[in-house]
Design an enzyme around this catalytic site. Structure first.
Site, mmCIF file in Angstrom:
data_model
loop_
_atom_site.group_PDB
_atom_site.id
_atom_site.type_symbol
_atom_site.label_atom_id
_atom_site.label_comp_id
_atom_site.label_asym_id
_atom_site.label_seq_id
_atom_site.Cartn_x
_atom_site.Cartn_y
_atom_site.Cartn_z
ATOM 1 N N LYS A 9 0.829 -1.210 0.000
ATOM 2 C CA LYS A 9 0.000 0.000 0.000
ATOM 3 C C LYS A 9 0.868 1.267 0.000
ATOM 4 C CE LYS A 9 -3.911 -2.245 2.335
ATOM 5 N NZ LYS A 9 -4.926 -2.086 3.416
ATOM 6 N N TYR A 49 -12.171 -3.243 -3.520
ATOM 7 C CA TYR A 49 -12.758 -3.152 -2.179
ATOM 8 C C TYR A 49 -14.288 -3.092 -2.239
ATOM 9 C CZ TYR A 49 -8.234 -2.460 0.203
ATOM 10 O OH TYR A 49 -6.967 -2.627 0.739
ATOM 11 N N ARG A 85 -1.618 -14.109 4.909
ATOM 12 C CA ARG A 85 -2.349 -13.280 5.880
ATOM 13 C C ARG A 85 -1.739 -13.395 7.284
ATOM 14 N NH1 ARG A 85 -7.040 -10.593 4.430
ATOM 15 N NH2 ARG A 85 -7.919 -10.733 6.528
ATOM 16 N N ASN A 112 -2.004 0.431 6.586
ATOM 17 C CA ASN A 112 -1.417 -0.777 7.171
ATOM 18 C C ASN A 112 -0.561 -1.615 6.225
ATOM 19 O OD1 ASN A 112 -3.536 -1.687 5.713
ATOM 20 N ND2 ASN A 112 -4.651 -2.603 7.403
ATOM 21 N N HIS A 115 -1.992 -5.579 1.688
ATOM 22 C CA HIS A 115 -3.269 -6.276 1.530
ATOM 23 C C HIS A 115 -2.966 -7.697 1.098
ATOM 24 C CE1 HIS A 115 -7.229 -7.444 -0.032
ATOM 25 N NE2 HIS A 115 -6.538 -7.975 -1.017
ATOM 26 N N GLU A 126 -9.531 -11.026 -7.238
ATOM 27 C CA GLU A 126 -8.584 -9.912 -7.123
ATOM 28 C C GLU A 126 -7.424 -10.050 -8.118
ATOM 29 O OE1 GLU A 126 -7.536 -9.945 -2.976
ATOM 30 O OE2 GLU A 126 -9.550 -9.340 -2.345
HETATM 31 O O1 CDP Z 1 -7.000 -5.746 5.100
HETATM 32 P P1 CDP Z 1 -7.775 -6.664 6.029
HETATM 33 O O2 CDP Z 1 -8.392 -7.830 5.313
HETATM 34 O O3 CDP Z 1 -6.939 -7.069 7.203
HETATM 35 O O4 CDP Z 1 -8.944 -5.772 6.669
HETATM 36 P P2 CDP Z 1 -10.436 -5.477 6.180
HETATM 37 O O5 CDP Z 1 -11.279 -5.454 7.396
HETATM 38 O O6 CDP Z 1 -10.836 -6.350 5.050
HETATM 39 O O7 CDP Z 1 -10.352 -3.963 5.667
HETATM 40 C C1 CDP Z 1 -9.745 -3.643 4.432
HETATM 41 C C2 CDP Z 1 -8.907 -2.407 4.620
HETATM 42 O O8 CDP Z 1 -9.750 -1.294 4.884
HETATM 43 C C3 CDP Z 1 -7.958 -2.448 5.816
HETATM 44 O O9 CDP Z 1 -6.758 -3.138 5.548
HETATM 45 C C4 CDP Z 1 -7.733 -0.978 6.085
HETATM 46 O O10 CDP Z 1 -6.779 -0.420 5.185
HETATM 47 C C5 CDP Z 1 -9.107 -0.393 5.749
HETATM 48 N N1 CDP Z 1 -9.932 -0.211 6.969
HETATM 49 C C6 CDP Z 1 -9.986 1.050 7.567
HETATM 50 O O11 CDP Z 1 -9.340 1.989 7.084
HETATM 51 N N2 CDP Z 1 -10.757 1.229 8.691
HETATM 52 C C7 CDP Z 1 -11.461 0.215 9.213
HETATM 53 N N3 CDP Z 1 -12.208 0.430 10.312
HETATM 54 C C8 CDP Z 1 -11.420 -1.049 8.623
HETATM 55 C C9 CDP Z 1 -10.639 -1.232 7.487
HETATM 56 MG MG MG Z 2 -9.993 -7.907 3.920
#
Ligand code: CDP
Ligand code: MG
Length: 138
Positions: A9, A49, A85, A112, A115, A126
């Site tokens: 990212k 997303y 992951r 973070n 992805h 994806e």
């Molecule tokens: O990336 P991951 O699968 O761990 O998390 P996700 O819950 O699928 O969310 C996708 C991405 O959205 C996260 O990696 C964050 O960059 C963003 N996100 C955020 O900015 N704020 C949140 N409350 C949840 C997710």
């Molecule tokens: Mg996710």
């Protein structure tokens, strides 16, 4: 053997962590089948997303992901989806275990660093968003 889509990212790219992150995946034994640097447009963010559209953080996520270059990669290896992951760690680096990429390199729960796909269905979906067949070396 399984395939997964990884994105480095914009936060990690800006901080010059790209090489360290790629090296980590290679040292864990994953094969890079495809890789490119690109700008994520709003349209691309909406595809990638899709399940997050409408959530409270979506606009912020869209702004962040379109704020600078990203690196997209297809990694292949045993149990690649789950394993990558686990190596990435939990979404929020404060909760991510010691030794994970997010613990080491991520700025925050939204910025973070990486992805990775979360299921075989999402991995296939994806990978097809970012790469066509001629760009994947298998
Ligand atoms: O990336 P991951 O699968 O761990 O998390 P996700 O819950 O699928 O969310 C996708 C991405 O959205 C996260 O990696 C964050 O960059 C963003 N996100 C955020 O900015 N704020 C949140 N409350 C949840 C997710
Ligand atoms: Mg996710």
């Amino acid at each position: 053997m399984e395939r997964t889509l990884v994105l480095i990212k914009p936060d990690a790219f800006r901080k010059h962590y790209t090489g360290d992150i790629i090296k980590r995946y290679e040292s864990e034994g994953f094969h890079i089948l495809a890789m490119k640097m690109l700008k994520m447009t709003k349209e691309l963010a909406a595809k990638h997303y899709a399940e997050h559209i409408g959530r409270s953080y979506y606009e912020d996520l869209e702004g962040f992901m379109t704020s600078g270059p990203i690196i997209a990669m297809v990694l292949e290896g045993e149990d690649a989806i789950g394993a990558v992951r686990r190596i990435n760690g939990k979404t929020n680096p404060k909760e991510a275990a010691e030794g994970t990429i997010r613990r080491q390199f991520a700025e925050s729960g939204s910025r973070n660093a990486v992805h990775a796909s979360d299921s075989p269905e999402n991995a296939a979906r994806e990978i097809a968003i970012f790469f066509n067949a001629t760009e994947i070396f298998d």
